[in-house]
Each structure stands twice: as C-alpha cells, then as structure tokens.
Motif scaffolding. Structure first.
Motif, PDB file in Angstrom:
ATOM      1  N   GLN A   1       0.829  -1.210   0.000  1.00 49.88           N
ATOM      2  CA  GLN A   1       0.000   0.000   0.000  1.00 49.88           C
ATOM      3  C   GLN A   1       0.864   1.261   0.000  1.00 49.88           C
TER       4      GLN A   1
ATOM      5  N   ASP B   1       2.443   1.672  -3.421  1.00 49.06           N
ATOM      6  CA  ASP B   1       1.447   2.174  -4.382  1.00 49.06           C
ATOM      7  C   ASP B   1       1.187   3.665  -4.184  1.00 49.06           C
ATOM      8  N   THR B   2       1.128   4.100  -2.931  1.00 49.02           N
ATOM      9  CA  THR B   2       0.924   5.523  -2.637  1.00 49.02           C
ATOM     10  C   THR B   2       2.089   6.347  -3.163  1.00 49.02           C
ATOM     11  N   GLU B   3       3.310   5.860  -2.942  1.00 48.07           N
ATOM     12  CA  GLU B   3       4.492   6.578  -3.423  1.00 48.07           C
ATOM     13  C   GLU B   3       4.548   6.599  -4.950  1.00 48.07           C
ATOM     14  N   ARG B   4       4.141   5.506  -5.589  1.00 44.75           N
ATOM     15  CA  ARG B   4       4.118   5.470  -7.058  1.00 44.75           C
ATOM     16  C   ARG B   4       3.121   6.482  -7.610  1.00 44.75           C
ATOM     17  N   ARG B   5       1.952   6.571  -6.988  1.00 48.75           N
ATOM     18  CA  ARG B   5       0.965   7.555  -7.457  1.00 48.75           C
ATOM     19  C   ARG B   5       1.501   8.977  -7.308  1.00 48.75           C
ATOM     20  N   ALA B   6       2.218   9.238  -6.214  1.00 49.84           N
ATOM     21  CA  ALA B   6       2.809  10.569  -6.017  1.00 49.84           C
ATOM     22  C   ALA B   6       3.869  10.850  -7.082  1.00 49.84           C
ATOM     23  N   THR B   7       4.673   9.840  -7.410  1.00 52.49           N
ATOM     24  CA  THR B   7       5.691  10.004  -8.451  1.00 52.49           C
ATOM     25  C   THR B   7       5.032  10.252  -9.797  1.00 52.49           C
ATOM     26  N   GLN B   8       3.964   9.507 -10.104  1.00 56.29           N
ATOM     27  CA  GLN B   8       3.243   9.724 -11.355  1.00 56.29           C
ATOM     28  C   GLN B   8       2.729  11.155 -11.442  1.00 56.29           C
ATOM     29  N   THR B   9       2.153  11.637 -10.369  1.00 61.40           N
ATOM     30  CA  THR B   9       1.632  13.001 -10.343  1.00 61.40           C
ATOM     31  C   THR B   9       2.747  14.007 -10.572  1.00 61.40           C
TER      32      THR B   9
ATOM     33  N   GLY C   1       6.070   2.471 -15.726  1.00 69.73           N
ATOM     34  CA  GLY C   1       5.481   2.403 -14.390  1.00 69.73           C
ATOM     35  C   GLY C   1       6.194   1.473 -13.438  1.00 69.73           C
TER      36      GLY C   1
END
Length: 141
Positions: free
Chosen positions: A62, A65-73, A123
């Motif tokens: 989890q 996944d949170t860190e990946r979403r932040a990196t994507q943003t 990704g």
C-alpha cells in the motif's frame, strides 16, 4: 481499556492511512504508520498486537502504491512544465536565434524528459526510482 486513537495522531512522514472494518459492536483497525492491529468491542480495546508478516507485506504494498501515485503526479506536472520549455526552444529555433549552447542544453533537457516519460509509461519499478537517480547501464554507469 482504551478508546480508538484520534485520526490526526499519524506520523506525517508515513502515508497516513488506517484501514477499518466495523460492524454493530466491533471495530478492527490496521494502523499502517504504527504497524499495529487493534480490535475494539463496544468501544473498548479488546486486542492490540503488532502486524503479522502478511499484514506487514500488505502495508508495504500500500505504501509503495501511494508513493508510485505521487511520483506519477510529479512526473505529469513536470511534463506540463517541460512542454513550455520545449515550445520556447522551438520558437528560438524557428526564428533562427537559437545558439549552439541552446541546442546543447535542449538535448540534455530532452534526455531528462524522455527518462521521465519512460518511467511514467512503463510504471511500477521505474516509478520507485528517485527522480534524481542517475541512469544505469552502458552509457550511464
């Protein structure tokens, strides 16, 4: 015999999330920042223990996944900024006023942008890399 902790008692360095499951008299909490499971019955703490191996693995996923979403943003926001930089260079080139130094700087910018685009498109494990990590491989070290 403790009541549930207040929701704002999370460590800001860790993604602040706690998963809860409720029914009429029972509340179960998986508190990720403290890696603690709690079960309350009728508002009274009935069980508190450290996460099991499986719960820790789930929490790690989890957080990743949170860190990946932040990196994507962050990569998407940077791409929007990069478009303006690229357009400014193209305008210089079209006007015939771009210098050799401008062109050399633009190549470095485009290389950085391409790495960001690749990370964004591929990704997962590439999103785990820090944006300032140097490239690896034959030409990068």
């Amino acid at each position: 015999m403790t009541s549930p902790p207040p929701a704002d008692s999370q460590d800001p360095a860790v993604p602040p999330f706690t998963t809860e499951v409720r029914d009429s008299s029972t509340l179960q909490q998986w508190d990720v920042p403290s890696r603690t499971y709690r079960r309350y019955e009728c508002g009274v703490l009935a069980e508190e223990r450290p996460f099991t191996t499986e719960e820790n693995a789930s929490a790690d996923r989890q957080i990743a996944d949170t860190e990946r979403r932040a990196t994507q943003t962050a990569l998407l926001e940077q791409a929007r900024t990069d478009l303006a930089t690229d357009q400014a260079y193209l305008e210089l080139a079209a006007a015939g006023t771009a210098t050799t130094d401008d062109a050399v700087a633009q190549v470095a910018e485009l290389t950085r942008q391409a790495l960001g685009f690749i990370r964004l498109t591929v990704g997962a494990d590439l999103l785990d890399q820090n944006r300032t990590d140097p490239p690896t491989g034959p030409s990068g070290g």
